[in-house]
Design a protein around this motif. Structure first.
Motif, PDB file in Angstrom:
ATOM      1  N   GLY A 179       0.800  -1.215   0.000  1.00  0.00           N
ATOM      2  CA  GLY A 179       0.000   0.000   0.000  1.00  0.00           C
ATOM      3  C   GLY A 179       0.833   1.265   0.000  1.00  0.00           C
ATOM      4  O   GLY A 179       1.827   1.363   0.723  1.00  0.00           O
ATOM      5  N   ASN A 180       0.413   2.236  -0.815  1.00  0.00           N
ATOM      6  CA  ASN A 180       1.152   3.498  -0.880  1.00  0.00           C
ATOM      7  C   ASN A 180       0.207   4.693  -1.045  1.00  0.00           C
ATOM      8  O   ASN A 180       0.551   5.668  -1.704  1.00  0.00           O
ATOM      9  N   ASP A 181      -0.984   4.598  -0.429  1.00  0.00           N
ATOM     10  CA  ASP A 181      -1.906   5.735  -0.479  1.00  0.00           C
ATOM     11  C   ASP A 181      -2.856   5.650   0.702  1.00  0.00           C
ATOM     12  O   ASP A 181      -2.859   4.671   1.468  1.00  0.00           O
ATOM     13  N   SER A 182      -3.699   6.663   0.863  1.00  0.00           N
ATOM     14  CA  SER A 182      -4.584   6.750   2.025  1.00  0.00           C
ATOM     15  C   SER A 182      -5.683   5.697   2.020  1.00  0.00           C
ATOM     16  O   SER A 182      -6.294   5.426   3.055  1.00  0.00           O
ATOM     17  N   LEU A 183      -5.952   5.080   0.868  1.00  0.00           N
ATOM     18  CA  LEU A 183      -6.981   4.052   0.780  1.00  0.00           C
ATOM     19  C   LEU A 183      -6.454   2.656   1.083  1.00  0.00           C
ATOM     20  O   LEU A 183      -7.221   1.697   1.144  1.00  0.00           O
ATOM     21  N   ALA A 184      -5.150   2.532   1.268  1.00  0.00           N
ATOM     22  CA  ALA A 184      -4.546   1.225   1.515  1.00  0.00           C
ATOM     23  C   ALA A 184      -5.101   0.602   2.792  1.00  0.00           C
ATOM     24  O   ALA A 184      -5.390   1.295   3.773  1.00  0.00           O
ATOM     25  N   ARG A 185      -5.237  -0.705   2.769  1.00  0.00           N
ATOM     26  CA  ARG A 185      -5.801  -1.453   3.895  1.00  0.00           C
ATOM     27  C   ARG A 185      -4.701  -2.161   4.676  1.00  0.00           C
ATOM     28  O   ARG A 185      -3.587  -2.346   4.171  1.00  0.00           O
ATOM     29  N   PRO A 186      -4.999  -2.594   5.903  1.00  0.00           N
ATOM     30  CA  PRO A 186      -3.976  -3.241   6.729  1.00  0.00           C
ATOM     31  C   PRO A 186      -3.318  -4.442   6.062  1.00  0.00           C
ATOM     32  O   PRO A 186      -2.128  -4.702   6.298  1.00  0.00           O
ATOM     33  N   ASN A 187      -4.051  -5.179   5.220  1.00  0.00           N
ATOM     34  CA  ASN A 187      -3.451  -6.367   4.595  1.00  0.00           C
ATOM     35  C   ASN A 187      -2.462  -6.027   3.494  1.00  0.00           C
ATOM     36  O   ASN A 187      -1.878  -6.929   2.890  1.00  0.00           O
ATOM     37  N   GLU A 188      -2.267  -4.732   3.215  1.00  0.00           N
ATOM     38  CA  GLU A 188      -1.307  -4.304   2.194  1.00  0.00           C
ATOM     39  C   GLU A 188       0.021  -3.848   2.798  1.00  0.00           C
ATOM     40  O   GLU A 188       0.871  -3.305   2.093  1.00  0.00           O
ATOM     41  N   PHE A 189       0.206  -4.090   4.082  1.00  0.00           N
ATOM     42  CA  PHE A 189       1.421  -3.664   4.782  1.00  0.00           C
ATOM     43  C   PHE A 189       2.060  -4.856   5.486  1.00  0.00           C
ATOM     44  O   PHE A 189       1.390  -5.852   5.771  1.00  0.00           O
ATOM     45  N   PRO A 190       3.366  -4.751   5.829  1.00  0.00           N
ATOM     46  CA  PRO A 190       4.253  -3.627   5.524  1.00  0.00           C
ATOM     47  C   PRO A 190       4.698  -3.617   4.064  1.00  0.00           C
ATOM     48  O   PRO A 190       4.818  -4.665   3.435  1.00  0.00           O
ATOM     49  N   ARG A 191       4.922  -2.423   3.561  1.00  0.00           N
ATOM     50  CA  ARG A 191       5.468  -2.292   2.216  1.00  0.00           C
ATOM     51  C   ARG A 191       6.876  -2.887   2.232  1.00  0.00           C
ATOM     52  O   ARG A 191       7.632  -2.704   3.183  1.00  0.00           O
ATOM     53  N   HIS A 192       7.226  -3.596   1.191  1.00  0.00           N
ATOM     54  CA  HIS A 192       8.486  -4.332   1.218  1.00  0.00           C
ATOM     55  C   HIS A 192       9.023  -4.518  -0.193  1.00  0.00           C
ATOM     56  O   HIS A 192       8.312  -4.352  -1.188  1.00  0.00           O
ATOM     57  N   LYS A 193      10.283  -4.869  -0.288  1.00  0.00           N
ATOM     58  CA  LYS A 193      10.939  -5.041  -1.577  1.00  0.00           C
ATOM     59  C   LYS A 193      10.673  -6.442  -2.110  1.00  0.00           C
ATOM     60  O   LYS A 193      10.767  -7.436  -1.384  1.00  0.00           O
ATOM     61  N   GLU A 194      10.321  -6.515  -3.386  1.00  0.00           N
ATOM     62  CA  GLU A 194      10.112  -7.793  -4.065  1.00  0.00           C
ATOM     63  C   GLU A 194      10.967  -7.842  -5.330  1.00  0.00           C
ATOM     64  O   GLU A 194      11.164  -6.834  -6.000  1.00  0.00           O
ATOM     65  N   LYS A 195      11.418  -9.038  -5.661  1.00  0.00           N
ATOM     66  CA  LYS A 195      12.154  -9.238  -6.901  1.00  0.00           C
ATOM     67  C   LYS A 195      11.392 -10.215  -7.770  1.00  0.00           C
ATOM     68  O   LYS A 195      11.034 -11.312  -7.328  1.00  0.00           O
ATOM     69  N   TYR A 217      -9.304  -1.786  -7.839  1.00  0.00           N
ATOM     70  CA  TYR A 217      -8.472  -1.530  -9.010  1.00  0.00           C
ATOM     71  C   TYR A 217      -7.194  -0.787  -8.655  1.00  0.00           C
ATOM     72  O   TYR A 217      -6.403  -0.455  -9.539  1.00  0.00           O
ATOM     73  N   ARG A 218      -6.976  -0.483  -7.383  1.00  0.00           N
ATOM     74  CA  ARG A 218      -5.689   0.084  -6.971  1.00  0.00           C
ATOM     75  C   ARG A 218      -4.584  -0.955  -7.177  1.00  0.00           C
ATOM     76  O   ARG A 218      -4.808  -2.152  -7.005  1.00  0.00           O
ATOM     77  N   ASN A 219      -3.379  -0.504  -7.482  1.00  0.00           N
ATOM     78  CA  ASN A 219      -2.278  -1.425  -7.727  1.00  0.00           C
ATOM     79  C   ASN A 219      -2.008  -2.366  -6.561  1.00  0.00           C
ATOM     80  O   ASN A 219      -1.663  -3.532  -6.761  1.00  0.00           O
ATOM     81  N   ALA A 220      -2.147  -1.874  -5.345  1.00  0.00           N
ATOM     82  CA  ALA A 220      -1.779  -2.661  -4.169  1.00  0.00           C
ATOM     83  C   ALA A 220      -2.936  -3.448  -3.576  1.00  0.00           C
ATOM     84  O   ALA A 220      -2.732  -4.250  -2.664  1.00  0.00           O
ATOM     85  N   ALA A 221      -4.155  -3.230  -4.080  1.00  0.00           N
ATOM     86  CA  ALA A 221      -5.333  -3.867  -3.479  1.00  0.00           C
ATOM     87  C   ALA A 221      -5.268  -5.381  -3.607  1.00  0.00           C
ATOM     88  O   ALA A 221      -4.978  -5.910  -4.687  1.00  0.00           O
ATOM     89  N   ARG A 222      -5.553  -6.086  -2.518  1.00  0.00           N
ATOM     90  CA  ARG A 222      -5.540  -7.551  -2.522  1.00  0.00           C
ATOM     91  C   ARG A 222      -6.802  -8.064  -1.847  1.00  0.00           C
ATOM     92  O   ARG A 222      -7.181  -7.615  -0.765  1.00  0.00           O
TER      93      ARG A 222
END
Length: 342
Positions: A77-93, A317-322
């Motif tokens: 998550g990287n916006d005000s609409l992000a939900r708890p299940n979208e954190f913590p933001r982390h690096k992926e390869k 439709y947000r990029n981080a939404a799961r």
């Protein structure tokens, strides 16, 4: 051939509120299940059934796919609409990958069914506590105050809203009313697989992990770029994007990776088992995704949002939404696309 424990779970649109029921499930498909074997539950029965599907002769083809350059990005998550299940933001390869340009269409899925004789989950009868039920799937009913999703007899990929509906003239629409097992079966036949959740977010973001949506940071720019619900959800759809339900694939501009409708149109199944706290337990993944199946109600990840997602409700439709759904559920707003390893 009958196997135990099948669940029908009502997924209230874009949120994880479910109505779960235990049931006895008839798998059938003796033409593919050539061995009479005992399996511990319906999940294992489906996985074994899928293993019997023969890969199509031209499965090496990458026609209709985009060769995606892998890379590293910040997932979550990287916006005000992000939900708890979208954190913590982390690096992926993510590694280099072939990705279907579009969601799997009705025409493509029909070819699979005709080649294999596969019968989808929604086309199979079942029992709940000894009571027999006819085949069917979940159809959205905005006028039902208790449950927006109604189990409808005769609903399946050929009849998305029930037996009176059809997909005539919709060969180029994404196939819907397909369960996770159905998507896995198609992928096996096609010589492909479903994307992991990390891969999906990567190719949806298309090289920019700072954006809220794959077209930018402004929802006002969305209607020419995605099929979603505009207006007062769930009754008043302003239909600014021109589509009440599914849109034909390639109806909207591709993202910078050349992929169509990765946001909106239909939710798309991913490989991963859903965990609300997944990003805090990345060390438990196997081969880059959560593959364990904990119990009969363990959901699988869905990504990308659908024609029913709205700014006032789920913003899927947000990029981080799961989001998630149980693997044996068919819904009229859920489909899939495949990927292929290099």
């Amino acid at each position: 051939m009958t196997f135990k424990t099948f669940s029908i779970i009502i997924l209230l649109l874009c949120i994880t509120v479910f109505l779960a029921c235990k049931e006895e499930r008839g798998i059938g498909r003796e033409a593919i299940l050539t061995e009479q074997v005992e399996v511990p539950d319906y999940h294992q029965a489906y996985i074994k059934e899928i293993s019997y599907i023969k890969t199509r002769p031209d499965s090496a083809s990458t026609d209709g796919m985009v060769k995606m350059k892998g890379g590293t990005y910040m997932m979550g998550g990287n916006d005000s609409l992000a939900r708890p299940n979208e954190f913590p933001r982390h690096k992926e390869k993510v590694k280099d990958l072939w990705v279907d340009k579009t969601e799997v269409t009705n025409a493509q899925f029909r070819e699979f069914v005709e080649a294999t004789g596969y019968v989808t989950t929604a086309e199979r009868s079942f029992e709940i506590k000894g009571k027999k039920y006819q085949p069917g799937a979940l159809v959205f009913d905005p006028y039902n105050p208790e449950w927006w999703w109604k189990f409808t007899k005769g609903a399946n990929w050929k009849h998305p809203q029930g037996s009176e509906s059809n997909i005539d003239g919709k060969d180029d629409h994404p196939v819907v009313q397909v369960s996770w097992y159905d998507a896995m079966a198609y992928a096996k036949w096609a010589g492909k697989r479903l994307p992991t959740e990390a891969e999906y977010e990567y190719f949806n973001r298309a090289g920019n992990d700072t954006l809220v949506y794959n077209w930018g940071n402004e929802l006002d720019l969305a209607s020419p770029r995605a099929n979603y619900f505009q207006g007062d959800f769930p009754h008043n759809n302003l239909n600014l994007d021109g589509h009440q339900k599914t849109a034909p694939v390639k109806s909207f501009p591709p993202n910078k990776f050349g992929l169509f409708e990765t946001s909106g149109n239909v939710w798309e199944w991913c490989l991963d088992t859903y965990h609300a706290d997944a990003y805090s337990n990345l060390e438990n993944r196997i081969d880059g995704y959560f593959k364990e199946y904990d119990n009969m109600q363990q959901e699988k990840v869905i990504r990308g949002g659908s024609f029913l997602c709205s700014n006032s409700y789920c913003t899927g439709y947000r990029n981080a939404a799961r989001m998630s759904s149980v693997p044996d559920t068919g819904l009229e707003h859920t489909g899939f696309r495949c990927v292929k390893d290099l």
